[in-house]
Design a protein around this motif. Structure first.
Motif, mmCIF file in Angstrom:
data_model
loop_
_atom_site.group_PDB
_atom_site.id
_atom_site.type_symbol
_atom_site.label_atom_id
_atom_site.label_comp_id
_atom_site.label_asym_id
_atom_site.label_seq_id
_atom_site.Cartn_x
_atom_site.Cartn_y
_atom_site.Cartn_z
ATOM 1 N N TYR A 1 0.715 -1.281 -0.053
ATOM 2 C CA TYR A 1 -0.214 0.163 0.121
ATOM 3 C C TYR A 1 0.713 1.420 -0.072
ATOM 4 O O TYR A 1 1.844 1.187 0.674
ATOM 5 C CB TYR A 1 -1.003 -0.017 1.142
ATOM 6 C CG TYR A 1 -1.768 -1.250 1.222
ATOM 7 C CD1 TYR A 1 -2.785 -1.443 0.292
ATOM 8 C CD2 TYR A 1 -1.617 -2.236 2.036
ATOM 9 C CE1 TYR A 1 -3.518 -2.197 0.442
ATOM 10 C CE2 TYR A 1 -2.329 -3.393 2.180
ATOM 11 C CZ TYR A 1 -3.479 -3.524 1.479
ATOM 12 O OH TYR A 1 -4.182 -4.409 1.512
ATOM 13 N N TYR A 2 0.712 2.402 -0.721
ATOM 14 C CA TYR A 2 1.321 3.486 -0.872
ATOM 15 C C TYR A 2 0.353 4.571 -0.245
ATOM 16 O O TYR A 2 -0.966 4.661 -0.390
ATOM 17 C CB TYR A 2 1.557 3.862 -2.405
ATOM 18 C CG TYR A 2 2.449 2.564 -2.982
ATOM 19 C CD1 TYR A 2 3.957 2.835 -3.266
ATOM 20 C CD2 TYR A 2 1.979 1.428 -3.433
ATOM 21 C CE1 TYR A 2 4.736 1.732 -3.392
ATOM 22 C CE2 TYR A 2 2.769 0.592 -4.025
ATOM 23 C CZ TYR A 2 4.093 0.693 -4.035
ATOM 24 O OH TYR A 2 5.048 -0.195 -4.579
ATOM 25 N N ASN A 3 0.980 5.583 0.037
ATOM 26 C CA ASN A 3 0.316 6.990 0.409
ATOM 27 C C ASN A 3 0.009 7.859 -0.883
ATOM 28 O O ASN A 3 0.546 7.452 -1.623
ATOM 29 C CB ASN A 3 1.034 7.546 1.691
ATOM 30 C CG ASN A 3 2.419 8.291 1.119
ATOM 31 O OD1 ASN A 3 2.683 8.359 0.044
ATOM 32 N ND2 ASN A 3 3.009 8.840 2.287
ATOM 33 N N SER A 4 -0.266 8.939 -0.600
ATOM 34 C CA SER A 4 -0.636 10.022 -1.763
ATOM 35 C C SER A 4 0.590 10.387 -2.397
ATOM 36 O O SER A 4 0.565 11.095 -3.518
ATOM 37 C CB SER A 4 -1.569 11.012 -1.328
ATOM 38 O OG SER A 4 -1.123 11.635 -0.273
ATOM 39 N N HIS A 5 1.541 10.348 -1.830
ATOM 40 C CA HIS A 5 2.953 10.654 -2.244
ATOM 41 C C HIS A 5 3.692 9.558 -2.882
ATOM 42 O O HIS A 5 4.975 9.781 -3.417
ATOM 43 C CB HIS A 5 3.937 11.445 -1.103
ATOM 44 C CG HIS A 5 3.068 12.526 -0.521
ATOM 45 N ND1 HIS A 5 2.988 13.779 -1.089
ATOM 46 C CD2 HIS A 5 2.528 12.515 0.801
ATOM 47 C CE1 HIS A 5 2.290 14.674 -0.249
ATOM 48 N NE2 HIS A 5 2.055 13.888 1.057
ATOM 49 N N GLY A 6 3.350 8.314 -2.817
ATOM 50 C CA GLY A 6 3.852 7.228 -3.495
ATOM 51 C C GLY A 6 4.792 6.495 -2.791
ATOM 52 O O GLY A 6 5.625 5.752 -3.260
ATOM 53 N N LYS A 7 4.828 6.771 -1.502
ATOM 54 C CA LYS A 7 5.678 6.140 -0.697
ATOM 55 C C LYS A 7 4.912 4.859 -0.011
ATOM 56 O O LYS A 7 3.939 5.018 0.525
ATOM 57 C CB LYS A 7 6.069 7.041 0.610
ATOM 58 C CG LYS A 7 6.994 6.390 1.770
ATOM 59 C CD LYS A 7 7.166 7.271 2.867
ATOM 60 C CE LYS A 7 7.819 6.533 3.979
ATOM 61 N NZ LYS A 7 7.808 7.290 5.133
#
Length: 61
Positions: A41-47
């Motif tokens: 799973y990634y956050n909205s910043h692609g991390k």
């Protein structure tokens, strides 16, 4: 032949600590071998925020 185990791990953040080292060490003591770590799973910043750790161990036949 091998059996596989899939375990969720987190990188941590403001309110959570990373738990990957404890997971890997505990499974190694039980005879599991680390095969691969996959970001899930990634956050909205692609991390990546969560990982799936894949372990294997040989099955005696």
């Amino acid at each position: 032949m091998y059996e596989y185990k899939y375990v969720q791990a987190t990188l941590g953040g403001f309110f959570k600590e990373a738990n990957h080292r404890e997971i890997i060490n505990e499974h190694a003591k039980q005879g599991w071998r680390l095969v691969q770590v996959l970001p899930m799973y990634y956050n909205s910043h692609g991390k990546p925020m969560e990982y799936e750790i894949i372990f294997e161990r040989k099955i005696d036949e």
